[in-house]
Design a protein around this motif. Structure first.
Motif, mmCIF file in Angstrom:
data_model
loop_
_atom_site.group_PDB
_atom_site.id
_atom_site.type_symbol
_atom_site.label_atom_id
_atom_site.label_comp_id
_atom_site.label_asym_id
_atom_site.label_seq_id
_atom_site.Cartn_x
_atom_site.Cartn_y
_atom_site.Cartn_z
ATOM 1 N N GLU A 45 -0.564 8.313 -16.483
ATOM 2 C CA GLU A 45 0.626 8.976 -15.928
ATOM 3 C C GLU A 45 0.296 10.397 -15.495
ATOM 4 N N ASP A 46 -0.429 11.114 -16.346
ATOM 5 C CA ASP A 46 -0.792 12.495 -16.027
ATOM 6 C C ASP A 46 -1.624 12.579 -14.746
ATOM 7 N N LEU A 47 -2.594 11.668 -14.600
ATOM 8 C CA LEU A 47 -3.421 11.671 -13.395
ATOM 9 C C LEU A 47 -2.623 11.239 -12.173
ATOM 10 N N ALA A 48 -1.834 10.195 -12.319
ATOM 11 C CA ALA A 48 -1.103 9.644 -11.183
ATOM 12 C C ALA A 48 -0.002 10.578 -10.685
ATOM 13 N N SER A 49 0.534 11.401 -11.553
ATOM 14 C CA SER A 49 1.638 12.283 -11.158
ATOM 15 C C SER A 49 1.170 13.597 -10.537
ATOM 16 N N THR A 50 -0.122 13.797 -10.412
ATOM 17 C CA THR A 50 -0.667 15.002 -9.797
ATOM 18 C C THR A 50 -0.238 15.086 -8.339
ATOM 19 N N LYS A 51 0.162 16.253 -7.906
ATOM 20 C CA LYS A 51 0.536 16.467 -6.510
ATOM 21 C C LYS A 51 -0.711 16.339 -5.636
#
Length: 63
Positions: A45-51
């Motif tokens: 989630e943390d990686l995928a939510s990066t702008k």
């Protein structure tokens, strides 16, 4: 931990979808397959939510 490139962010998104059951694990290839196996849902989630704005397409791109 934010994604370092657009490609890494996209791979994390695909792995996250498979981990949640929204996509087939058998459809994953390369980095997304190994990410799905080795990372927790929270990490993905943390990686995928990066702008994506301002990120290079690949981490080793000089642009």
């Amino acid at each position: 931990m934010p994604a370092k490139s657009k490609a890494q962010q996209k791979a994390a998104g695909a792995a996250l979808a498979a981990k949640r059951g929204d996509a087939k694990v058998s459809d994953l290839k390369g980095a997304s397959r190994s990410m799905e196996k080795s990372m927790s849902e929270k990490e993905l989630e943390d990686l995928a939510s990066t702008k994506r704005k301002g990120k290079p397409e690949h981490a080793d791109d000089p642009s």
